[in-house]
Design a protein around this motif. Structure first.
Motif, short mmCIF file in Angstrom:
data_model
loop_
_atom_site.label_atom_id
_atom_site.label_comp_id
_atom_site.label_asym_id
_atom_site.label_seq_id
_atom_site.Cartn_x
_atom_site.Cartn_y
_atom_site.Cartn_z
N MET A 89 0.99 -1.41 0.09
CA MET A 89 0.04 -0.31 0.08
C MET A 89 1.42 1.32 -0.49
SD MET A 89 -3.18 -1.60 0.21
CE MET A 89 -4.17 0.12 0.65
N SER A 90 1.10 2.33 -0.86
CA SER A 90 1.53 3.29 -0.87
C SER A 90 0.91 4.09 -0.27
CB SER A 90 1.80 3.79 -2.67
OG SER A 90 2.74 4.79 -2.79
N LEU A 91 1.37 5.08 0.65
CA LEU A 91 1.22 5.69 1.19
C LEU A 91 1.65 7.64 1.32
CD1 LEU A 91 1.09 4.24 5.15
CD2 LEU A 91 -0.75 3.74 2.95
N GLY A 92 2.85 7.09 0.08
CA GLY A 92 3.96 8.38 0.23
C GLY A 92 3.16 9.83 -0.36
N THR A 93 3.39 10.67 -0.02
CA THR A 93 3.17 11.51 -1.49
C THR A 93 3.99 11.63 -2.73
OG1 THR A 93 3.10 13.49 0.97
CG2 THR A 93 3.47 14.44 -1.14
N ASN A 94 5.49 11.41 -2.59
CA ASN A 94 5.73 11.18 -3.66
C ASN A 94 6.16 10.07 -4.64
OD1 ASN A 94 7.68 13.64 -3.69
ND2 ASN A 94 8.60 13.18 -2.08
N GLY A 95 5.01 9.04 -4.24
CA GLY A 95 4.37 7.76 -4.99
C GLY A 95 6.02 6.50 -4.42
#
Length: 145
Positions: free
Chosen positions: A60-66
């Protein structure tokens, strides 16, 4: 068992690894409350979660930068053995291995890198030449990759 390996940005050899046996969620990011802490300006405080499901592991990607797989941004995907994800376009690469094979493969690659044969012990992780790596952290000093 699941093993996460931080890969060298140029030659993709493992620099460090983390092995988890019983966790149902593994968190990766810059914040110190993560299971894997990566100090890089492009990594979010809480960047990625790996969650155990009935069908295996999910990323699951949660980061702003992807989070990227093969150059394409992902939000949620099933983890397959050997998959390599990149945190942000220019961030660190993490390889995911499931089962005992992940740790065994890392030890073999480390032994080959240091010119050791299978019968000799490998260099302990805490003896890393880079003190940040010895503490379980990663500093992205490679620009433009």
């Amino acid at each position: 068992m699941i093993t996460l390996s931080l890969l060298h940005p140029l030659n993709k050899t493992p620099l460090q690894h983390w092995t988890f046996n019983d966790e149902s969620v593994i968190r990766i990011g810059r914040s110190t409350d993560n299971d894997v802490i990566l100090y890089s300006a492009v990594v979010s405080r809480h960047h990625v979660e790996l969650r155990r499901s009935d069908n295996g592991w999910e990323i699951m990607s949660l980061g702003t930068n992807g989070t990227y797989l093969d150059g394409k941004r992902i939000t949620q995907i099933a983890a397959e053995n050997g998959i390599i994800i990149r945190l942000a376009r220019s961030g660190p690469n993490i390889q995911i291995r499931m089962g005992a094979e992940g740790q065994d493969r890392f030890q073999t690659l480390l032994a080959n890198k240091h010119g050791l044969n299978q019968a000799e012990p490998t260099v302990p992780e805490s003896k890393s030449a880079n003190p940040l790596l010895a503490k379980g952290a990663y500093q992205n000093n490679f620009r433009g990759m």
